[in-house]
Design a protein around this motif. Structure first.
Motif, PDB file in Angstrom:
ATOM      1  N   THR A   1     159.444  38.944  38.449  1.00 25.45           N
ATOM      2  CA  THR A   1     158.966  37.563  38.395  1.00 25.45           C
ATOM      3  C   THR A   1     160.084  36.662  37.890  1.00 25.45           C
ATOM      4  OG1 THR A   1     156.667  38.260  37.981  1.00 25.45           O
ATOM      5  CG2 THR A   1     157.260  35.993  37.394  1.00 25.45           C
ATOM      6  N   LYS A   2     160.609  35.813  38.759  1.00 28.59           N
ATOM      7  CA  LYS A   2     161.646  34.848  38.406  1.00 28.59           C
ATOM      8  C   LYS A   2     161.048  33.452  38.500  1.00 28.59           C
ATOM      9  CE  LYS A   2     165.273  37.792  40.403  1.00 28.59           C
ATOM     10  NZ  LYS A   2     166.393  37.865  41.391  1.00 28.59           N
ATOM     11  N   ILE A   3     160.983  32.764  37.377  1.00 25.88           N
ATOM     12  CA  ILE A   3     160.364  31.439  37.340  1.00 25.88           C
ATOM     13  C   ILE A   3     161.442  30.399  37.051  1.00 25.88           C
ATOM     14  CG2 ILE A   3     158.592  29.997  36.291  1.00 25.88           C
ATOM     15  CD1 ILE A   3     157.145  32.554  35.424  1.00 25.88           C
ATOM     16  N   ASP A   4     161.765  29.609  38.060  1.00 25.42           N
ATOM     17  CA  ASP A   4     162.763  28.548  37.926  1.00 25.42           C
ATOM     18  C   ASP A   4     162.050  27.249  37.589  1.00 25.42           C
ATOM     19  OD1 ASP A   4     164.754  26.657  38.155  1.00 25.42           O
ATOM     20  OD2 ASP A   4     164.957  26.849  40.327  1.00 25.42           O
ATOM     21  N   ALA A   5     162.228  26.765  36.367  1.00 26.67           N
ATOM     22  CA  ALA A   5     161.544  25.548  35.919  1.00 26.67           C
ATOM     23  C   ALA A   5     161.910  24.348  36.778  1.00 26.67           C
ATOM     24  CB  ALA A   5     161.881  25.273  34.453  1.00 26.67           C
ATOM     25  N   ALA A   6     163.117  24.338  37.317  1.00 26.29           N
ATOM     26  CA  ALA A   6     163.548  23.202  38.135  1.00 26.29           C
ATOM     27  C   ALA A   6     162.730  23.078  39.413  1.00 26.29           C
ATOM     28  CB  ALA A   6     165.028  23.341  38.479  1.00 26.29           C
ATOM     29  N   SER A   7     162.117  24.182  39.843  1.00 21.71           N
ATOM     30  CA  SER A   7     161.329  24.166  41.076  1.00 21.71           C
ATOM     31  C   SER A   7     159.873  23.782  40.827  1.00 21.71           C
ATOM     32  CB  SER A   7     161.379  25.549  41.742  1.00 21.71           C
ATOM     33  OG  SER A   7     160.635  26.508  40.981  1.00 21.71           O
ATOM     34  N   LEU A   8     159.510  23.591  39.567  1.00 23.37           N
ATOM     35  CA  LEU A   8     158.111  23.356  39.222  1.00 23.37           C
ATOM     36  C   LEU A   8     157.781  21.881  39.015  1.00 23.37           C
ATOM     37  CD1 LEU A   8     157.675  26.317  36.713  1.00 23.37           C
ATOM     38  CD2 LEU A   8     157.111  26.257  39.158  1.00 23.37           C
ATOM     39  N   THR A   9     158.779  21.018  39.100  1.00 27.47           N
ATOM     40  CA  THR A   9     158.588  19.579  38.981  1.00 27.47           C
ATOM     41  C   THR A   9     159.663  18.904  39.818  1.00 27.47           C
ATOM     42  OG1 THR A   9     158.318  17.743  37.405  1.00 27.47           O
ATOM     43  CG2 THR A   9     160.049  19.359  36.932  1.00 27.47           C
ATOM     44  N   THR A  10     159.726  17.595  39.778  1.00 23.99           N
ATOM     45  CA  THR A  10     160.740  16.878  40.540  1.00 23.99           C
ATOM     46  C   THR A  10     161.927  16.524  39.649  1.00 23.99           C
ATOM     47  OG1 THR A  10     159.599  14.782  40.087  1.00 23.99           O
ATOM     48  CG2 THR A  10     159.093  15.906  42.158  1.00 23.99           C
ATOM     49  N   LEU A  11     163.132  16.747  40.146  1.00 21.95           N
ATOM     50  CA  LEU A  11     164.351  16.379  39.436  1.00 21.95           C
ATOM     51  C   LEU A  11     164.922  15.096  40.031  1.00 21.95           C
ATOM     52  CD1 LEU A  11     166.243  19.779  38.997  1.00 21.95           C
ATOM     53  CD2 LEU A  11     164.610  18.684  37.465  1.00 21.95           C
ATOM     54  N   GLU A  12     165.532  14.298  39.178  1.00 27.10           N
ATOM     55  CA  GLU A  12     166.144  13.056  39.623  1.00 27.10           C
ATOM     56  C   GLU A  12     167.586  12.992  39.129  1.00 27.10           C
ATOM     57  OE1 GLU A  12     163.817   9.719  38.485  1.00 27.10           O
ATOM     58  OE2 GLU A  12     161.972  10.502  39.362  1.00 27.10           O
ATOM     59  N   LYS A  13     168.324  12.021  39.622  1.00 24.68           N
ATOM     60  CA  LYS A  13     169.708  11.836  39.207  1.00 24.68           C
ATOM     61  C   LYS A  13     169.776  10.772  38.126  1.00 24.68           C
ATOM     62  CE  LYS A  13     171.548  13.151  43.733  1.00 24.68           C
ATOM     63  NZ  LYS A  13     172.320  12.703  44.907  1.00 24.68           N
ATOM     64  N   HIS A  14     170.260  11.158  36.975  1.00 26.60           N
ATOM     65  CA  HIS A  14     170.463  10.232  35.876  1.00 26.60           C
ATOM     66  C   HIS A  14     171.899  10.351  35.400  1.00 26.60           C
ATOM     67  CE1 HIS A  14     165.928  10.798  34.960  1.00 26.60           C
ATOM     68  NE2 HIS A  14     166.112   9.704  35.676  1.00 26.60           N
ATOM     69  N   GLY A  15     172.368   9.350  34.747  1.00 29.60           N
ATOM     70  CA  GLY A  15     173.715   9.356  34.179  1.00 29.60           C
ATOM     71  C   GLY A  15     173.889   8.070  33.420  1.00 29.60           C
ATOM     72  N   ASN A  16     175.093   7.629  33.250  1.00 29.34           N
ATOM     73  CA  ASN A  16     175.320   6.383  32.533  1.00 29.34           C
ATOM     74  C   ASN A  16     174.837   5.165  33.288  1.00 29.34           C
ATOM     75  OD1 ASN A  16     176.415   7.330  30.162  1.00 29.34           O
ATOM     76  ND2 ASN A  16     178.481   7.449  30.990  1.00 29.34           N
ATOM     77  N   GLU A  17     174.464   5.365  34.557  1.00 26.23           N
ATOM     78  CA  GLU A  17     173.964   4.222  35.291  1.00 26.23           C
ATOM     79  C   GLU A  17     172.525   3.909  34.914  1.00 26.23           C
ATOM     80  OE1 GLU A  17     173.782   7.164  36.364  1.00 26.23           O
ATOM     81  OE2 GLU A  17     172.123   7.425  37.720  1.00 26.23           O
ATOM     82  N   VAL A  18     171.868   4.721  34.066  1.00 21.03           N
ATOM     83  CA  VAL A  18     170.505   4.462  33.644  1.00 21.03           C
ATOM     84  C   VAL A  18     170.467   3.100  32.977  1.00 21.03           C
ATOM     85  CG1 VAL A  18     168.601   5.201  32.190  1.00 21.03           C
ATOM     86  CG2 VAL A  18     170.011   6.895  33.338  1.00 21.03           C
ATOM     87  N   GLY A  19     169.715   2.183  33.544  1.00 19.71           N
ATOM     88  CA  GLY A  19     169.652   0.839  33.007  1.00 19.71           C
ATOM     89  C   GLY A  19     170.771  -0.031  33.537  1.00 19.71           C
ATOM     90  N   GLY A  20     171.952   0.543  33.692  1.00 16.21           N
ATOM     91  CA  GLY A  20     173.025  -0.122  34.391  1.00 16.21           C
ATOM     92  C   GLY A  20     173.873  -1.088  33.616  1.00 16.21           C
ATOM     93  N   HIS A  21     173.462  -1.553  32.440  1.00 16.96           N
ATOM     94  CA  HIS A  21     174.162  -2.653  31.781  1.00 16.96           C
ATOM     95  C   HIS A  21     175.577  -2.284  31.378  1.00 16.96           C
ATOM     96  CE1 HIS A  21     170.308  -4.408  31.985  1.00 16.96           C
ATOM     97  NE2 HIS A  21     169.780  -3.763  30.962  1.00 16.96           N
ATOM     98  N   ALA A  22     175.727  -1.308  30.515  1.00 19.06           N
ATOM     99  CA  ALA A  22     177.063  -0.945  30.041  1.00 19.06           C
ATOM    100  C   ALA A  22     177.890  -0.334  31.149  1.00 19.06           C
ATOM    101  CB  ALA A  22     176.966   0.020  28.860  1.00 19.06           C
ATOM    102  N   ALA A  23     177.252   0.344  32.078  1.00 19.83           N
ATOM    103  CA  ALA A  23     177.988   0.993  33.163  1.00 19.83           C
ATOM    104  C   ALA A  23     178.710  -0.025  34.034  1.00 19.83           C
ATOM    105  CB  ALA A  23     177.041   1.826  34.027  1.00 19.83           C
ATOM    106  N   GLU A  24     178.190  -1.249  34.084  1.00 21.41           N
ATOM    107  CA  GLU A  24     178.834  -2.276  34.875  1.00 21.41           C
ATOM    108  C   GLU A  24     180.236  -2.579  34.363  1.00 21.41           C
ATOM    109  OE1 GLU A  24     176.259  -5.585  34.712  1.00 21.41           O
ATOM    110  OE2 GLU A  24     174.669  -4.666  35.902  1.00 21.41           O
ATOM    111  N   HIS A  25     180.475  -2.286  33.077  1.00 16.80           N
ATOM    112  CA  HIS A  25     181.763  -2.582  32.463  1.00 16.80           C
ATOM    113  C   HIS A  25     182.725  -1.401  32.532  1.00 16.80           C
ATOM    114  CE1 HIS A  25     180.019  -6.269  30.889  1.00 16.80           C
ATOM    115  NE2 HIS A  25     178.974  -5.557  30.529  1.00 16.80           N
TER     116      HIS A  25
END
Length: 320
Positions: free
Chosen positions: A114-138
């Motif tokens: 039994t191999k249970i991959d947690a990543a396959s049990l919900t949806t993954l999204e792309k996050h990074g410093n662009e979250v919110g975007g304000h400081a990343a603009e600089h």
């Protein structure tokens, strides 16, 4: 070095070595000793959040071994031949694909039923410093890791609840004899997740600011869930160093958005966060990504530390 992208040297060799140690696996750690020998389902979890789910759902019917030791940064994990042999002999393994490359390699080459991959049990999204975007603009280099899927789903109670449902089904399939108990335990855990989600919704409904600064972008799912904006110093890699431009951008953002606090975490150095906080005249405090429970954790388990995080966010954001 970006620990998420580096190759884990020698992992394939460890797997090959470990596969030849099957006869020794009965004494390869507490999980093996206490699991099958006591008639329990022998479960290997790759790091703490999955250990928590296995123990809460499995209850007295499982023996859980965590591959990541308390205080160890999960992304840095290089598993030993002994641990790989232990994984090979387990009844079930819980892991989160692409979080720990060494574990991914070992699981792929193992014959665990039994191999249970947690990543396959919900949806993954792309996050990074662009979250919110304000400081990343600089700082055009700030979002360089934004193409990678964010693995930190456990910091969103709703998504982590979805993972828990999948884990419960996996344990029921691996051990149908105790399926009824797993269902009962999952029902109790489901109520905990619902209550935790409501506490966050209520606690963060009215705040002076919606923006917070963290060491690395671990809280993108949490921010998205509760209408907040996370600005991370180091993107998805907690060990990287921010550029001078990025630091200036964060300081400007703090003034513009009324940010009061720079958050750091328990398993990596707080030096950069404290330096930025000092230079910008801000507070420094802990926001725990809950990748492990140690003596420095503000709580004894996932639920307690999440509520400590809520308290810290309420203070930092000026909740009322």
């Amino acid at each position: 070095m970006n620990v998420r992208r580096r190759l884990i040297s020698g992992s394939a060799a460890l797997v090959a070595t470990a596969l030849g140690l099957g006869a020794l696996s009965a004494c390869s750690g507490p999980g093996a000793a206490d699991g099958k020998g006591a008639g329990k389902l022998d479960v290997v979890a790759s790091f703490y959040p999955l250990q928590y789910l296995a123990e809460e759902i499995g209850g007295s019917h499982v023996s859980v071994t965590n591959l990541t030791q308390p205080g160890q940064e999960p992304h840095d994990l290089e598993i030993s031949a002994r641990q790989t042999a232990q994984l090979q002999e387990a009844d079930a393994v819980l892991y989160l694909k692409n979080l720990q490359p060494a574990v991914d390699d070992a699981v792929a080459q193992s014959e665990v039923g039994t191999k249970i991959d947690a990543a396959s049990l919900t949806t993954l999204e792309k996050h990074g410093n662009e979250v919110g975007g304000h400081a990343a603009e600089h700082d055009h280099g700030a979002g360089e890791e934004s193409g990678a899927a964010d693995p930190h789903v456990w910091l969103d109670p709703v998504r982590f609840g979805e993972v828990a449902e999948g884990v419960a089904k996996g344990l029921e399939k691996a051990d149908p004899k105790h399926a009824g108990d797993y269902e009962k335990n999952m029902a109790a855990l489901r109520k905990k997740f619902v209550a935790l989600d409501q506490d966050f919704r209520d606690g963060l409904a009215h705040t002076d600011t919606r923006t917070f600064i963290t060491t690395h972008a671990a809280f993108g799912y949490l921010a998205e869930r509760y209408g907040l904006t996370e600005e991370a110093i180091n993107g998805l890699d907690p060990e990287s160093e921010p550029s001078a431009k990025r630091v200036r951008g964060l300081e400007s953002l703090a003034k513009a958005d009324g940010v009061t606090t720079v958050f750091y975490e328990t398993l990596v150095s707080d030096r950069t966060a404290r330096t930025i906080a000092r230079d910008a005249g801000l507070r420094a405090d802990v926001l725990d990504p809950i990748e492990g429970i140690t003596g420095r954790s503000k709580g004894d388990d996932y639920m307690e530390v999440m509520r400590s995080n809520l308290k810290a966010l309420r203070t930092a954001l000026g909740a009322r």
